[in-house]
Every structure is written in C-alpha cells, then in structure tokens.
Design an enzyme around this catalytic site. Structure first.
Site, mmCIF file in Angstrom:
data_model
loop_
_atom_site.group_PDB
_atom_site.id
_atom_site.type_symbol
_atom_site.label_atom_id
_atom_site.label_comp_id
_atom_site.label_asym_id
_atom_site.label_seq_id
_atom_site.Cartn_x
_atom_site.Cartn_y
_atom_site.Cartn_z
ATOM 1 N N CYS A 1 1.756 6.926 7.229
ATOM 2 C CA CYS A 1 2.837 6.845 8.200
ATOM 3 C C CYS A 1 2.466 7.575 9.496
ATOM 4 O O CYS A 1 1.589 7.129 10.219
ATOM 5 C CB CYS A 1 4.138 7.356 7.560
ATOM 6 N N HIS B 1 4.296 4.478 2.659
ATOM 7 C CA HIS B 1 4.187 5.705 1.866
ATOM 8 C C HIS B 1 3.645 5.347 0.481
ATOM 9 O O HIS B 1 4.401 4.917 -0.387
ATOM 10 C CB HIS B 1 5.551 6.384 1.746
ATOM 11 N N GLU C 1 2.791 7.384 -1.623
ATOM 12 C CA GLU C 1 3.160 8.439 -2.570
ATOM 13 C C GLU C 1 4.513 8.200 -3.229
ATOM 14 O O GLU C 1 4.836 8.857 -4.209
ATOM 15 C CB GLU C 1 3.147 9.809 -1.864
#
Ligand code: XMP
Length: 604
Positions: free
Chosen positions: A81, A174, A176
C-alpha cells in the site's frame, strides 16, 4: 542460541502493520518491527525488508522523510500500500491522489510466472484500502498484476509491481489481511523464495529468546505480575516462572469489582491447579476501583481511572508485602499497544488499561516486564499450549483488564439521537425492519481513526442475512452512526430517552447477572468455543418498562484487529431475551450486528 534468518518490518503506522510480522512468523521466519526513521545500523543482519501501509498520503508527500537508506540495503524490499507507493515514487514512478479502491478486488496476474506468485492462479482476490494509486512505474520496473476496479471503474491499476534487477517490489493491496485469499502464500514467496530465508523459527525459538531476554532484563531483581487470570496473564505467569527462580516471582490477582460473576474464586483455583499457588497474592480492591470511577462518564476517562487504580493498588500491595523495588509484570499483548496509539504513528483508538501514562512512564524507566508484547492472541494460545497450560484455560474468551467497566456505559443524560431518520428509512424501506438512532454513543474505528458515534436499533422479524445486509448499508451511508444492533423483541421500545447514570454496584451487579446468563447460554448450547468473544454491554436508556438496555456482542475474530458479528442460534436468543428481559430494570435486549471496523468489539 541458534541464529535465525530475519525480516525487518517497517511500521509506517497502519493498523495492520504488525500483522505483517505475525504473517512472516507464520512462515517460520523471525520478523522484527523497525521504525521508518531508525538508523541504518538497526537494519543490520536482516535478510529482507517489508514496508507497511500507513494512514499518510504518499501523493501529498506525507510522512515522506523516512530513512531512504533502507532502499540502499543490499537485500530485497517489498512494500504494501503506502510502502508500495513510496517504492514506486523513489524509483521514478508516479503516484496520484485518486483511483481509490476499498475491500475485495480481483487482481489479474500480468506475470503469473513471477516467483512472488508461485503456486497461484491467473486471478487472485486481494484486499484494497487506498486513496492514492501508482499511475506510472520507473524504468527498471514492470507491472506484475493489475485490477480494473475502484472509482471511475475504467482505469487499469497497478496492483503489483517489481524490479528483479533491483529486487524491489510493491503490492497496492494488503497481503497481510485475511481478505487477500492467498496473501500468506505471497508473503512466503517473498521471504522464503526471494529473500532466501530458511523457515527455522517457531514458538520454541520464541520461548528460548524470551527466557533469555527476561533474565537479562530482570537481572538480580524480582517481578510482581498483575495476574487477572485471563489467557495473557496466565501464559505470562508460566513463562516468567520458567525464566526466574520461584523466590523472584510473585503474582497479584486483584478483584477490581469489574469482574464476571464468581470470577476471582475461579481464578485463584486455576492458578493453584497450574502450580502457581505458592507465589500468588490476592486483594479485594473493588472499593478503590468503584470509588475512582465515581461520576465518570467519558470512556477514555474511565479507562485511565481503571489503569491508574491498578498501579495504585499494585504499589500499595507491594509495600504491604514488603516487596518494593520489584519490576511490574504484565501480560500485555500487541493489540493493547497498537490500539492505544502506542506506535509512533498509530491513532489512539482506546487506551488499554496496561498502557495508561503512568505505565508508559514506568516502561521508559525499564521497570516493566511484558514477555508477550509482540504477540497476538492466537500466538499467545500456541505459546501457552507449549508451556503445558490446559485447553480450557487457554480457550477462555478474552476478557479485558477494565472488565465490565468498559461494558457498563455511563451518561450525563444529555445525549441526543442524530437527525438521520430519513436516511435510515431510505435503507430499511421494503424490508421487514425499522431503524431508530439511539441517544447514546459508543467507540468505533473508521479508516484507522477513533470515532465516537451513535448506534442504530433495528426492530422487526427478518432473516439474519437481511439484518446483516441492512446493517452494512446503514453503516456505509448514514452519517454519525458506527454501530447497528437488532432488537430481540419484535416490538420497538417506546418513550426512549437518554438517562444520567454512573458506575454503581447495583448497575454492575445487574450487568454481571446478564453476562452470566449469556455465558451459561453459550455453554448450554455447546457453542462457547465457536465464538471468539461475547461481551455483554449495558446502556442507561430510559424507556417504557425499564431503565437499562442490554446488548449482546458475539464476534468471530482471530486477532481482535478486525471482527465479524457471530450468529447465535434462534433458540438461544429467544431464551436470553426472556431471561435477561426478566431481570429487574432491563427494558430491552438486543444483539450487536456491527463488524470491526467500524464498531470496535467493546462498546467503550
Ligand atoms: P476493541 O474493543 O478495541 O477490543 O475492539 C479488542 C480486544 O481487546 C480487548 N480489550 C482490552 N484488553 N485491556 C485489555 O487487556 C484493555 O484495556 C482492553 N480494551 C479492549 C477487547 O476485549 C477485545 O478482545
């Protein structure tokens, strides 16, 4: 001790930054957090770097003065990002304000053969949350994947970029968060495939390292651990016991008057069963806490009063027991720090009881030991299992340090409901539900920032999915609201108005009873273990038939950073509506349908 290969995660302050470290550790590679302005020596010995997302805007140059020397390190670097945009900019690309995307998006792999995407299909679901976007890449870079979603619809967007020559890569999404379906594979491809890290790290390695760290920190001193009996403090107690000789560890269990029904007796029994009874002290300090909360209504003021009182009681008990000079032990875990705004760039969502200023001061003086401060709850449970703590103790629902103190709302009685009826009606129109905004506020989180806004009460007989859909639309489109709750009765409460109320023993006892009925119900229906946490909150609202409004808040979550409403069986909801509704003073019972964000799990 064995040396493990390591990845540095640079924390630009997004709420999810620490998740990256957890996801790397799940690949059995050690990850450590670094700050963007850390000197280059702080990155020595790492085998790769990941730059996190941020609330800052790369297009406006916000937070642009980080240590760019990181990009000269001779190891691979991957940005998510904001990190992706900074990499693009640094190497001659262009970042503009615009092209935002929210939520799930489909990424088409331009370079499906790239090692970062090993084992993945031609199209991948990725999780987007950005205002800025990359519109051009520098000469050494190429597009690795793209999306066609987002504002404007038409534009082709760089979702993943990279330069194999420079070993610099960026993901707009993202990787994650769980919303990126194969995010963990992508992270593994980076840390193992591109950085070449051997997957050698595990919880046993964590235990070895923490035991060493505890011994080095404590030296010849001793530790006095605040032990609520929740998962975190219990695991911390076992770990400290492993690291220190018995005469150098004491546990203090404080009954703060904000515990669940019969909680303290159960906690003392559990510590005895765990073989820690010989170092355990107990104090009933409920008068101190209820006294400190007297007259307070604002959530952050209540939280600080509870945190400060813990320290006052701790110090008084230490003096009484003649053990002054000890270090304060706490079972703090990572979300406690991040939500308190504990990393430099993160916004304060709520001040956790173990992060009040007096404790921050003690931390800066090196007087606090927190062996779990880097971990999330899932990791704490795994660690506890390795330390031999029984399943039932590890899988108790998390219970916050301030306990019922942040579930019993107080009010000056002057709140008014926002004037949003027309907006709400436009959404409920054509459904079996009606909506009314309530004259009270609760804490939530929107775009990484704290919000303090109103709940909407839905009434009506509708399927669960319809209520969830209406909730989603209300929270997206109606201003000044951050939560949606659903009446367990099909009749809307009448004569609803705000009411002044503070923290009293009577109100606490009533909430304790309601909470006890909910816990018993979950166990009776065999679903206690299927639900991550189920707070019960109580709100002072005057209405026909009662002065208290009770809300059940069952959620599914993994790390408490995001959460989803959990559906409870209809039979259980019917039973609880009757049982809780029959308690003296309760006028309405509802279930919270809000995800986090925009609501938080706790109401305060
Ligand atoms: P929120 O309400 O922020 O809660 O979504 C996330 C998780 O943290 C717990 N929580 C706390 N735990 N001290 C704690 O030990 C606190 O001050 C505190 N505040 C919230 C909450 O119960 C949930 O599991």
């Amino acid at each position: 001790m064995k040396q493990h290969q390591r990845i540095a995660v640079v924390d630009f302050g997004g709420q999810y930054a620490h998740l990256i470290a957890t996801k790397v550790r799940r690949q059995r590679v050690l990850a450590e957090i670094r700050q963007p302005e850390d000197p280059i020596e702080a990155f020595e010995g790492f085998d790769g770097v990941i730059l996190s997302g941020s609330p800052a805007l790369a297009s406006h140059g916000e937070d642009g003065d980080w240590n760019k020397g990181i990009l000269d390190l001779p190891v691979p670097v991957l940005g998510f990002c904001f990190g992706h945009q900074e990499i693009a900019k640094h190497y001659g690309g262009e970042v503009v304000h615009g092209g935002r995307e929210w939520g799930a998006a489909q990424m088409e792999l331009t370079r499906g053969d790239h090692p970062l995407f090993a084992g993945l299909g031609p199209t991948e679901q990725v999780w987007m949350s950005h205002f800025d976007s990359v519109t051009a890449v520098g000469p050494d870079f190429e597009e690795l994947g793209h999306t066609a979603s987002g504002e404007g619809g038409t534009a082709h967007r760089f979702a993943a970029i990279g330069s194999d020559k420079l070993r610099r890569y960026g993901f707009q999404y993202h990787a994650e968060v769980d919303g990126t379906t194969n995010g963990e594979t992508m992270i593994r491809n980076f840390v193992v495939g591109i950085c070449g890290c051997e997957p050698t790290w595990d919880m046993d390695a964590y235990i070895d390292r923490e035991v060493e760290r505890i011994r080095a920190h404590v030296g010849e001193r001793s530790v006095f651990l605040l032990a609520s009996g929740g998962v975190d403090s219990t695991v911390a107690a076992k770990l400290l016991r492993m690291a220190l000789p018995p005469e150098r560890l004491r546990l203090l269990h404080v009954d703060n008057g904000l515990m669940r029904k019969d909680e303290s007796a159960g906690v003392l029994e559990m510590f005895n069963d765990l073989g820690l009874g010989d170092v355990l002290e107990f104090v009933d300090a409920s008068d101190d806490f209820i006294g400190a909360l007297d007259g307070l209504t604002e959530p952050e003021a209540k939280r600080r009063a509870i945190g400060d009182t813990f320290i006052a009681v701790f110090e008084r008990e230490a003096r009484r027991l003649g053990i002054e000079g000890h270090l304060l032990g706490q079972g703090t875990i990572y979300p406690d720090t991040i939500e308190t705004g504990g990393t430099k760039r993160a916004h304060t969502i709520k001040t956790h009881h173990n992060r009040v200023p007096i404790i921050e001061q003690m931390i800066s003086e090196g007087r606090v030991v927190e062996p779990l401060a880097e971990l999330y709850k899932v990791e704490v449970r795994e660690l506890g299992k390795r330390l031999g703590i029984p399943h039932d103790a590890l899988w108790r629902h998390p219970f916050p340090g301030p306990g019922l103190g942040v579930r019993l709302l107080c009010s000056g009685g002057t709140d008014e409901a926002p004037a949003v009826q027309a907006e709400m009606d436009a959404i409920t129109d054509g459904t079996a539900l009606t909506a009314q905004a309530l004259p009270v506020k609760s804490v939530g989180v929107k775009a990484d920032l704290r919000c303090y806004e109103h709940p909407v009460l839905l009434t009506g007989d509708a399927p669960w999915d319809d209520a969830i859909d209406v909730t989603r639309r209300l929270l997206q489109h109606v201003p000044q609201v951050n939560r949606c709750i659903w009446n367990l009765s099909t009749t809307a409460p009448t004569a609803l108005g705000s009411r002044a109320a503070t923290m009293t023993r009577d109100r606490l006892d009533l909430l304790r009873e309601a909470d006890h009925l909910v816990m018993e119900g979950l166990v009776r229906h065999g679903i206690y273990g299927d639900i991550w946490q189920c707070p019960t909150a109580m709100i002072p609202l005057a209405m026909e038939g009662g002065d208290e409004f009770v809300v059940l808040r069952p959620v599914h979550s993994a790390r408490a950073m995001i959460a989803f409403p959990a559906e409870l069986p209809k039979a259980l909801l019917d039973e609880l509506a009757v049982q809780i509704g029959a308690l003296d003073g309760v006028g309405c019972v509802a279930i919270d349908l809000t995800s986090k964000p925009p609501g938080t799990i706790e109401w305060e």
